[in-house]
Design a protein around this motif. Structure first.
Motif, PDB file in Angstrom:
ATOM      1  N   ASP A  10       0.788  -1.594   0.112  1.00 44.44           N
ATOM      2  CA  ASP A  10      -0.256  -0.016   0.286  1.00 44.44           C
ATOM      3  C   ASP A  10       0.886   1.423   0.279  1.00 44.44           C
ATOM      4  N   MET A  11       2.181   1.344   0.644  1.00 37.92           N
ATOM      5  CA  MET A  11       2.856   1.988   1.194  1.00 37.92           C
ATOM      6  C   MET A  11       3.221   2.653  -0.098  1.00 37.92           C
ATOM      7  N   ARG A  12       3.849   1.259  -1.402  1.00 31.71           N
ATOM      8  CA  ARG A  12       4.275   1.776  -2.442  1.00 31.71           C
ATOM      9  C   ARG A  12       3.185   1.920  -3.752  1.00 31.71           C
ATOM     10  N   SER A  13       2.276   2.118  -3.713  1.00 27.72           N
ATOM     11  CA  SER A  13       1.059   2.516  -4.745  1.00 27.72           C
ATOM     12  C   SER A  13       0.357   3.646  -4.116  1.00 27.72           C
ATOM     13  N   GLY A  28       0.106  12.850   4.456  1.00 29.39           N
ATOM     14  CA  GLY A  28      -1.008  11.949   5.204  1.00 29.39           C
ATOM     15  C   GLY A  28      -1.633  10.846   5.571  1.00 29.39           C
ATOM     16  N   ARG A  29      -1.611   9.988   4.285  1.00 28.08           N
ATOM     17  CA  ARG A  29      -2.014   8.077   4.097  1.00 28.08           C
ATOM     18  C   ARG A  29      -0.992   7.275   4.416  1.00 28.08           C
ATOM     19  N   LEU A  30      -0.283   8.387   3.961  1.00 32.29           N
ATOM     20  CA  LEU A  30       1.950   8.224   4.624  1.00 32.29           C
ATOM     21  C   LEU A  30       2.094   7.841   6.258  1.00 32.29           C
ATOM     22  N   ALA A  31       1.193   8.801   6.514  1.00 34.78           N
ATOM     23  CA  ALA A  31       1.352   8.536   8.209  1.00 34.78           C
ATOM     24  C   ALA A  31       0.493   7.373   9.161  1.00 34.78           C
ATOM     25  N   GLU A  32      -0.697   7.387   8.029  1.00 35.23           N
ATOM     26  CA  GLU A  32      -1.285   6.355   8.711  1.00 35.23           C
ATOM     27  C   GLU A  32      -0.517   5.065   8.424  1.00 35.23           C
ATOM     28  N   LEU A 313       6.785   6.904   6.633  1.00 37.00           N
ATOM     29  CA  LEU A 313       7.835   5.744   6.354  1.00 37.00           C
ATOM     30  C   LEU A 313       7.729   6.028   4.954  1.00 37.00           C
ATOM     31  N   TYR A 314       8.459   6.801   3.861  1.00 35.32           N
ATOM     32  CA  TYR A 314       8.288   6.356   2.303  1.00 35.32           C
ATOM     33  C   TYR A 314      10.299   5.708   1.613  1.00 35.32           C
TER      34      TYR A 314
END
Length: 460
Positions: A10-13, A28-32, A313-314
């Motif tokens: 999901d992070m990659r997407s 924001g979505r990455l933080a979740e 995290l990215y």
């Protein structure tokens, strides 16, 4: 609770790799997703603790014997204002009475009592000659370097001028000044047979330059390979800065792992080389047991969890200066665990226990290559005029020629072993690794041939 692979997908997407900046909705979505990832990996805090605890790790240095080698000598440390240089100077001062001189481009942040600090830029031949003429050291530890792989890709000329030309000038000036022992600080990244990464290749060529000087028979030379030093960690500095600024933590890959050592281990490793034979053979030394590699994902997750609020995290992909996948013939699995992971499959077959327990040494015979030395003036000229593109080109040509010379002087039986290890990986190799493999196969007496698919683990 979802498992880690699904969260990472999901992070990659949400945020594909290689983006310079992320917009607010994406962050924001990455933080979740990061908060969900932390919950799925409760052991990440333990990995952070293990990583930080390595700063206390030591090796069993024969202190009495080392003290006898140092006592009453004049000892020079280039890069003595840095982290490892400072620890090295403290260790020498604790062990015995010696005249200690630090030659560094920067002033020390934590001066060691009794050390003479001199400003010297190793890129300046005049400054280097003047230093050796004035202080006439008996022992030299050459630590001065540009050590950041990412920075090396952005400042090619500065890095090459410091790490290659600077090393050549310091080693040759030391030899002319009658220095008895010369110790060169290299990097575990130099175990690669060839690399287009500027930092890696600059240190690999530095090893060869010092080995060439050793072959003259007038100065005993040794080298050490460091891996990631926790006390001056680039990774930890970045984690701290990103979390303090609320910026996304950029990770190369969730699969990345890397070996770690402490600054005191590094200083003890340097000192242990003084017990090696004082002959014309250049020996590389590395710590045999570096423990389990550290997981970059767990280290980052542990740090983020310990410093709320949650910093996203990215998965940014590998930056220039860092290899995504190593050459699959880098290690021989039959030697795994018995020989330092900072020695490659070619070197490991010649490894022997050093005078210091827990340290491996390997004799390295410099390939006679006057043509490579003849390229140094051209390399320096491009560095001085600020042409990073041309400096990179010449560095790469020297590095490739060094690969060919090294393979030419290596036992065909060892190279055949490497070729057998890489056979199944050829279809998935990068173009660069396939070129390296072709050279290995040529000098093993094989012809390059594709085989079954395979992959290699990502180890920094």
């Amino acid at each position: 609770m979802r498992h880690t692979p699904a969260i990472l997908e999901d992070m990659r997407s949400v945020a594909p790799p290689r983006q310079a900046r992320l917009d607010e909705p994406t962050r924001g979505r990455l933080a979740e997703l990061t908060a969900e990832l932390l919950a799925s990996r409760p052991g990440s805090g333990a990995e952070l603790h293990r990583y930080l605890s390595i700063a206390r790790r030591t090796v069993p240095l024969p202190e009495r014997a080392v003290s006898a080698e140092l006592r009453g000598r004049t000892v020079a440390v280039t890069g003595g204002s840095g982290c490892v240089g400072t620890v090295l100077l403290r260790q020498i001062r604790r062990l015995c009475t010696a005249r200690l001189v630090s030659a560094d481009i920067a002033a020390p942040r934590r001066p060691v009592t009794g050390v003479e600090y001199v400003e010297v830029d190793v890129r300046s031949a005049e400054a280097v000659e003047g230093f050796f003429t004035r202080y006439q050291p008996d022992i030299v530890f050459h630590l001065a370097a540009q050590r950041d792989p990412g920075l090396a890709e952005r400042f090619v000329g500065y890095t090459v001028d410091t790490n290659v030309v600077g090393t050549f000038q310091v080693a040759r000036a030391a030899e002319r000044a009658g220095v008895g022992r010369f110790v060169y600080a290299s990097t575990g990244k130099a175990l690669r047979l060839y690399s287009r990464c500027v930092y890696t290749e600059s240190k690999r060529i530095g090893e060869w330059l010092v080995a060439d000087v050793a072959g003259h028979g007038r100065m005993a030379c040794a080298g050490v390979r460091f891996t990631h030093v926790v006390d001056n960690s680039i990774v930890l500095d970045r984690l701290r800065r990103w979390c303090d600024d609320g910026e996304p933590v950029r990770l190369h890959s969730p699969d990345t792992v890397f070996y770690v050592q402490s600054a005191i281990e590094s200083a003890q490793l340097l000192l242990s080389t003084l017990l090696a034979g004082a002959d014309h053979v250049f020996r590389l030394h590395a710590i045999r047991d570096l423990g389990w590699p550290v997981s970059l994902l767990d280290l980052a997750a542990g740090y983020v969890a310990a410093h709320p609020p949650v910093t996203p995290l990215y998965l940014a992909g590998h930056e220039p200066g860092y290899e995504e996948t190593p050459y699959p013939g880098l290690y021989d699995p039959t030697l795994s665990g018995d020989v330092s992971p900072l020695l490659n499959a070619v070197e490991a077959h010649h490894a022997e226990e050093a005078a210091c327990a827990a340290v491996d040494g390997v004799a390295v015979t410099a390939c006679g290559a006057p043509d490579l030395l003849d390229r140094l003036p051209e390399l320096r000229r491009w560095c001085q005029v600020g042409s990073d593109r041309q400096a990179r080109r010449v560095l790469d040509e020297i590095g490739w020629d060094l690969l060919v010379l090294t393979m030419r002087s290596t036992s065909p039986a060892i190279l055949d072993r490497v070729a057998r290890l890489t056979s199944e990986h050829r279809p998935t190799m990068s173009d660069e690794h396939r070129r390296v493999d072709d050279v290995v196969r040529r000098y093993a007496g094989r012809v390059p041939a594709p085989a079954r698919a395979g992959t290699a683990p990502a180890v920094l």
